[in-house]
Write an enzyme that holds these catalytic residues in place. Sequence first.
Site, PDB file in Angstrom:
ATOM      1  N   ARG A   1      -6.422   2.444  18.062  1.00  0.00           N
ATOM      2  CA  ARG A   1      -6.225   0.981  18.011  1.00  0.00           C
ATOM      3  C   ARG A   1      -5.945   0.379  19.384  1.00  0.00           C
ATOM      4  O   ARG A   1      -6.164  -0.819  19.563  1.00  0.00           O
ATOM      5  CB  ARG A   1      -5.117   0.618  17.013  1.00  0.00           C
ATOM      6  CG  ARG A   1      -5.613   0.717  15.583  1.00  0.00           C
ATOM      7  CD  ARG A   1      -4.634   0.141  14.576  1.00  0.00           C
ATOM      8  NE  ARG A   1      -5.220   0.261  13.244  1.00  0.00           N
ATOM      9  CZ  ARG A   1      -4.526   0.386  12.125  1.00  0.00           C
ATOM     10  NH1 ARG A   1      -3.204   0.398  12.161  1.00  0.00           N
ATOM     11  NH2 ARG A   1      -5.153   0.482  10.959  1.00  0.00           N
TER      12      ARG A   1
ATOM     13  N   ASP B   1       1.993  -1.066  12.030  1.00  0.00           N
ATOM     14  CA  ASP B   1       0.696  -1.506  11.508  1.00  0.00           C
ATOM     15  C   ASP B   1       0.355  -2.938  11.916  1.00  0.00           C
ATOM     16  O   ASP B   1      -0.780  -3.383  11.719  1.00  0.00           O
ATOM     17  CB  ASP B   1       0.672  -1.372   9.982  1.00  0.00           C
ATOM     18  CG  ASP B   1       0.684   0.086   9.540  1.00  0.00           C
ATOM     19  OD1 ASP B   1       0.298   0.956  10.344  1.00  0.00           O
ATOM     20  OD2 ASP B   1       1.086   0.356   8.401  1.00  0.00           O
TER      21      ASP B   1
ATOM     22  N   SER C   1       7.139   9.283  12.237  1.00  0.00           N
ATOM     23  CA  SER C   1       6.090   9.143  11.219  1.00  0.00           C
ATOM     24  C   SER C   1       6.667   9.262   9.813  1.00  0.00           C
ATOM     25  O   SER C   1       7.174  10.317   9.420  1.00  0.00           O
ATOM     26  CB  SER C   1       5.007  10.209  11.423  1.00  0.00           C
ATOM     27  OG  SER C   1       4.163  10.244  10.286  1.00  0.00           O
TER      28      SER C   1
ATOM     29  N   LYS D   1       0.833  -1.210   0.000  1.00  0.00           N
ATOM     30  CA  LYS D   1       0.000   0.000   0.000  1.00  0.00           C
ATOM     31  C   LYS D   1       0.867   1.260   0.000  1.00  0.00           C
ATOM     32  O   LYS D   1       0.643   2.181  -0.788  1.00  0.00           O
ATOM     33  CB  LYS D   1      -0.925  -0.038   1.221  1.00  0.00           C
ATOM     34  CG  LYS D   1      -1.882   1.126   1.321  1.00  0.00           C
ATOM     35  CD  LYS D   1      -3.112   0.756   2.112  1.00  0.00           C
ATOM     36  CE  LYS D   1      -2.953   0.944   3.604  1.00  0.00           C
ATOM     37  NZ  LYS D   1      -2.858   2.361   3.999  1.00  0.00           N
ATOM     38  N   SER D   2       1.853   1.309   0.882  1.00  0.00           N
ATOM     39  CA  SER D   2       2.709   2.508   0.972  1.00  0.00           C
ATOM     40  C   SER D   2       3.398   2.779  -0.362  1.00  0.00           C
ATOM     41  O   SER D   2       3.485   3.929  -0.813  1.00  0.00           O
ATOM     42  CB  SER D   2       3.801   2.293   2.033  1.00  0.00           C
ATOM     43  OG  SER D   2       3.232   2.161   3.299  1.00  0.00           O
TER      44      SER D   2
ATOM     45  N   ARG E   1      -7.435  -3.025   9.544  1.00  0.00           N
ATOM     46  CA  ARG E   1      -6.495  -3.958  10.198  1.00  0.00           C
ATOM     47  C   ARG E   1      -7.126  -4.643  11.411  1.00  0.00           C
ATOM     48  O   ARG E   1      -6.780  -5.781  11.732  1.00  0.00           O
ATOM     49  CB  ARG E   1      -5.191  -3.243  10.565  1.00  0.00           C
ATOM     50  CG  ARG E   1      -4.485  -2.701   9.323  1.00  0.00           C
ATOM     51  CD  ARG E   1      -3.025  -2.436   9.512  1.00  0.00           C
ATOM     52  NE  ARG E   1      -2.540  -1.559   8.453  1.00  0.00           N
ATOM     53  CZ  ARG E   1      -2.173  -1.971   7.234  1.00  0.00           C
ATOM     54  NH1 ARG E   1      -2.243  -3.235   6.901  1.00  0.00           N
ATOM     55  NH2 ARG E   1      -1.755  -1.107   6.327  1.00  0.00           N
TER      56      ARG E   1
ATOM     57  N   GLN F   1       4.859   9.208   7.251  1.00  0.00           N
ATOM     58  CA  GLN F   1       3.943  10.064   6.488  1.00  0.00           C
ATOM     59  C   GLN F   1       4.387  11.516   6.577  1.00  0.00           C
ATOM     60  O   GLN F   1       4.422  12.233   5.575  1.00  0.00           O
ATOM     61  CB  GLN F   1       2.518   9.909   7.007  1.00  0.00           C
ATOM     62  CG  GLN F   1       1.955   8.520   6.765  1.00  0.00           C
ATOM     63  CD  GLN F   1       0.543   8.357   7.268  1.00  0.00           C
ATOM     64  OE1 GLN F   1      -0.029   9.253   7.887  1.00  0.00           O
ATOM     65  NE2 GLN F   1      -0.043   7.198   7.011  1.00  0.00           N
TER      66      GLN F   1
ATOM     67  N   ARG G   1       2.958   5.948  -3.307  1.00  0.00           N
ATOM     68  CA  ARG G   1       4.133   6.745  -3.689  1.00  0.00           C
ATOM     69  C   ARG G   1       4.413   6.642  -5.191  1.00  0.00           C
ATOM     70  O   ARG G   1       4.831   7.615  -5.826  1.00  0.00           O
ATOM     71  CB  ARG G   1       5.347   6.295  -2.879  1.00  0.00           C
ATOM     72  CG  ARG G   1       5.271   6.766  -1.408  1.00  0.00           C
ATOM     73  CD  ARG G   1       6.149   5.915  -0.530  1.00  0.00           C
ATOM     74  NE  ARG G   1       6.312   6.437   0.826  1.00  0.00           N
ATOM     75  CZ  ARG G   1       5.446   6.253   1.820  1.00  0.00           C
ATOM     76  NH1 ARG G   1       4.326   5.582   1.625  1.00  0.00           N
ATOM     77  NH2 ARG G   1       5.669   6.752   3.026  1.00  0.00           N
TER      78      ARG G   1
END
Length: 431
Positions: free
Chosen positions: A343, A312, A163, A22-23, A387, A165, A27
């Site tokens: 979470r 994650d 992070s 996914k990451s 998740r 992100q 990108r």
Amino acid sequence: MTVLTAAPATGLHGHVRVPGDKSISHRALMLGALAKGTTTITNFLSSADCLSTLEALRALGVPITYTEQQVTVHGGGRLKPAHVALNMNNAGTATRLLMGLLAAQPFTSCLVGDASLSKRPMRRVSQPLAAMGAAIDLDAGHLPAVITGRPLKAIDYTLPVASAQVKSAILLAGLQAAGTTIVREALPTRDHTERMLKAFGVRLTVSADRQTIALPGGQPLIATPVAVPGDMSSAAFFIAAATIVPNSHIRLPQVGINPTRTGFLQIVRRMGGNIKVTPLESAGEPLADLEVTDTKLQPIDLAAADIPAVIDELPLVALLAAHANGVSHIHGAEELRVKETDRIQTIVSELRKLGVAIEAYADGFVIDGRKTSPITDAHVDSHGDHRIAMMLAVAALVADAPLELHDAAAMTVSYPDFLTDLERLCKGDLR
Ligand code: S3P
């Protein structure tokens, strides 16, 4: 309501090729949009989150051809104003990275998201981007974000939270800024942006201790093919399942093993798990075939330095700890509070229904695997978090009664065919 049932006594068998990372898929689209030339992406993750990025870029004037086999991005370096708000749905990574990308584009954009994304903190990105010269308006630190791109100046920024992100948003802005942007991080986070920028011909330097990245701005990107590896974070669900379901033996070919993402492999091994890693030749991100056999687990203690490489997969660490022969303590994971759900809260509430002896800490949880008791409530809930949904589907394999999972559809965010693939392993279809 989706009904989840236990695994057969013969365990999980066969192989599954997990979908693309996914990451890396997010990108590849974004760098492809900035690059001169045509970027082809293979094994792109066709999930809701990555399709949100794809649609946002199309709305920003980037021609993208999409089939399940290949995505082609006709880049050009210039985006055009979108005349509508860009709906990022549940995609936190896409939102934060796009904020960095849009911060230097000479027009105004508006990013909106679903209820979960609209609760997630965005100042961690808007503050450094504003310091570079961008104008970003948030609603009390949250989406909607109205971004007016301006000429940017480089920044020397120390990340206040671990992070990837935030790091990536600053790098995407820094790429378009005057001067050399420096990002410093105390704990290394996933480095897909740095690796992919290099693949697109950008010069950047990473210090030997991996804590400082220096990126000279104003460099052109040159389109390059991207072959997306299988997502370690998706593979992790099957690794956990094959570890705790007796008599299991599965193979997971072509999974990405970037060292900033393999915390879960190391943790499962430290708990006594049985995972064989066979590295493969690859031009880009490192790849391996994985083989997993069931095993009895020992407890584990994790601290802040362990967390970024397993961030994650912590819902799965909780599930494994519930099957370990002792008490596990997870600390330094306060970032879990600001993921797709809180979470820590959702792990604790849902695992308790399954009889797990779990208590929350402000920054993690403690689990006594010896005290797991029978199910008290078979109605479990993903709370809209992909998740958590998939962790509960794995938990169901070893539960003493069928579970009813509310909002199983959340899985489409990162792995739309997850239940089909899990069922195949349970049936041993792909031996
Ligand atoms: C991601 C980084 C992580 C991770 C998320 C994907 C990325 O978030 O939890 O699922 O692709 O950069 P943070 O960097 O905010 O911890």
